[in-house]
Every structure is written in C-alpha cells, then in structure tokens.
Enzyme design. Structure first.
Site, PDB file in Angstrom:
ATOM      1  N   HIS A 193      14.791 -47.720   6.396  1.00 41.39           N
ATOM      2  CA  HIS A 193      13.998 -47.580   7.617  1.00 41.39           C
ATOM      3  C   HIS A 193      14.111 -48.873   8.418  1.00 41.39           C
ATOM      4  O   HIS A 193      13.962 -49.966   7.844  1.00 41.39           O
ATOM      5  CB  HIS A 193      12.531 -47.298   7.258  1.00 41.39           C
ATOM      6  CG  HIS A 193      11.647 -47.133   8.443  1.00 41.39           C
ATOM      7  ND1 HIS A 193      11.639 -46.005   9.218  1.00 41.39           N
ATOM      8  CD2 HIS A 193      10.750 -47.983   9.003  1.00 41.39           C
ATOM      9  CE1 HIS A 193      10.769 -46.161  10.204  1.00 41.39           C
ATOM     10  NE2 HIS A 193      10.216 -47.347  10.095  1.00 41.39           N
ATOM     11  N   ARG A 218      10.774 -25.249   7.593  1.00 36.54           N
ATOM     12  CA  ARG A 218      11.297 -26.387   6.830  1.00 36.54           C
ATOM     13  C   ARG A 218      11.655 -25.971   5.402  1.00 36.54           C
ATOM     14  O   ARG A 218      12.715 -26.350   4.899  1.00 36.54           O
ATOM     15  CB  ARG A 218      10.284 -27.535   6.791  1.00 36.54           C
ATOM     16  CG  ARG A 218      10.110 -28.251   8.102  1.00 36.54           C
ATOM     17  CD  ARG A 218       9.237 -29.502   7.925  1.00 36.54           C
ATOM     18  NE  ARG A 218       8.875 -30.059   9.222  1.00 36.54           N
ATOM     19  CZ  ARG A 218       9.674 -30.848   9.939  1.00 36.54           C
ATOM     20  NH1 ARG A 218      10.879 -31.148   9.488  1.00 36.54           N
ATOM     21  NH2 ARG A 218       9.283 -31.306  11.103  1.00 36.54           N
TER      22      ARG A 218
END
Ligand code: GRF
Length: 198
Positions: free
Chosen positions: A111, A67
């Site tokens: 979201h 990542r």
C-alpha cells in the site's frame, strides 16, 4: 528444497509484480506460479507471459457488483496453481472477508502510504495536503479490514518542496520495488520480522 509457490494479483502495469518475479531466483525460498488479473488487458499479464509465467484473468465487470460470485471465479486459478502465498501488487479490487479468510496469514499487499496513515486511495495527494515531511509504502498481511493487517515492512521517502502527487508517487514506487521483494523473501522463509527501509 521445495520452493514456496507465489501467486501475484495485478490490475495494471504490474511493476511490483516484475520486481517480485525478478527477485525469486537462486537461493530465494519462493518462485512465482501464477500472475492473475481482473483485467484481461492488464499490462502486467503481458509482462508475466513474456517472462514465461502462467497467467489468468477473471474480468470482474460481468459479475456486476456481485463480489462473492466474482471471487468464486477469481480463486480458482490460485487454487489450481497450488499457491502457498498470494501477493496483491497493484490489485485494485476490494476483496471480501470470505475470499481473504481462505488465505489467512499467507496473503500480502503493498500500500502506497506509511500505514496506518492514509488507508484507501489518493494517498500521495493526502500526504501532501497534510503537509507531511515523510511518506512511503507499507507491505502488510491482508485481513478482512482494508489496508489494516500486521505490518511486515515499510520504506520511507522525504516529501520535497513543490512535490506533486505524481512526483511523490514515483519516488514511493522506487521504494515499493525494493521493499516488497525484501519482505517476500523473509516471509517465504517464515520470518515475519518487519523490514525497515529509508
Ligand atoms: C502503484 O500506485 C502502487 O503504489 C500501488 O499500485 C499501483 C500500481 O502498481 N501498489 P504496479 O505498477 O501495477 O505494481
């Protein structure tokens, strides 16, 4: 007045990006400076290019789960574009604390649930499973904890008889396209008063 510069990160079709870009006109205090994706084939990149906005893609797959290495590349076009604000809009990669901390207090995400309910994925199915009568979407500041930062706006929709996850998702998405631009306009003007729709 110099406009705030907004970078928008997408992974898919970018319908939220399209709504944000369309809203940044006239006396809006911000303008889009970049649309960036982890997928070079993302539909959102094509739409952004067609709108004349600078685009970039950093494919996460070659980094094979590293990542930090992926994010070290991902951050470059954002810095080169001089973004003041970063909007995650259907961006489907989890970002580390190291990446997020570079944009503390100036990174937003939308979201598809009424946070703090249903962090993570499959939010519409989970709301139906729970028998909720109301559902919706949230724009929040991004902090190192997933789907957890200060709430900047929410929009509510009713859950209807015989709703499927797809039907509910479609109803929520309509509200996302209203909520995110409303929140960004306030946020870019330095106003963090939460927006409440529906
Ligand atoms: C949608 O499911 C939306 O709820 C979430 O990301 C997904 C794709 O959004 N925010 P977009 O059309 O790519 O903006």
């Amino acid at each position: 007045m110099s406009h705030k510069k907004v970078a928008i990160l997408v992974s898919g079709g970018g319908s939220n990006m399209v709504s944000l870009v369309a809203s940044m006109t006239g006396d809006h205090p911000a303008r889009p400076c970049l649309v960036l994706s982890n997928d070079a084939e993302a539909g959102g990149l094509k739409k952004a290019a067609a709108a004349g906005i600078a685009i970039a893609a950093v494919d996460h797959r070659p980094f094979d789960g590293d990542r930090a290495a992926f994010e070290a590349e991902l951050v470059k076009p954002i810095l080169e574009a001089g973004a003041d604000i970063v909007c995650l809009a259907g961006f489907m990669r989890v970002l580390t604390a190291g990446f997020v901390s570079q944009f503390e207090g100036r990174m937003l995400n939308i979201h598809p649930s009424l946070l703090p309910k249903y962090k993570g994925l499959h939010t519409h199915a989970r709301a139906l499973e729970a028998g909720d009568v109301a559902h919706g979407c949230t724009v929040h500041e991004v902090t190192p904890r997933l789907d957890d930062g200060p709430i900047l706006g929410q929009a509510r929709v009713p859950v209807l008889e015989n709703d499927t996850p797809d039907a509910l998702a479609a109803r929520v998405l309509v509200q996302e396209h209203l909520l995110y631009p409303a929140v960004l306009r306030r946020f870019a003007a330095g106003d963090k008063t939460p927006v409440q729709l529906g």
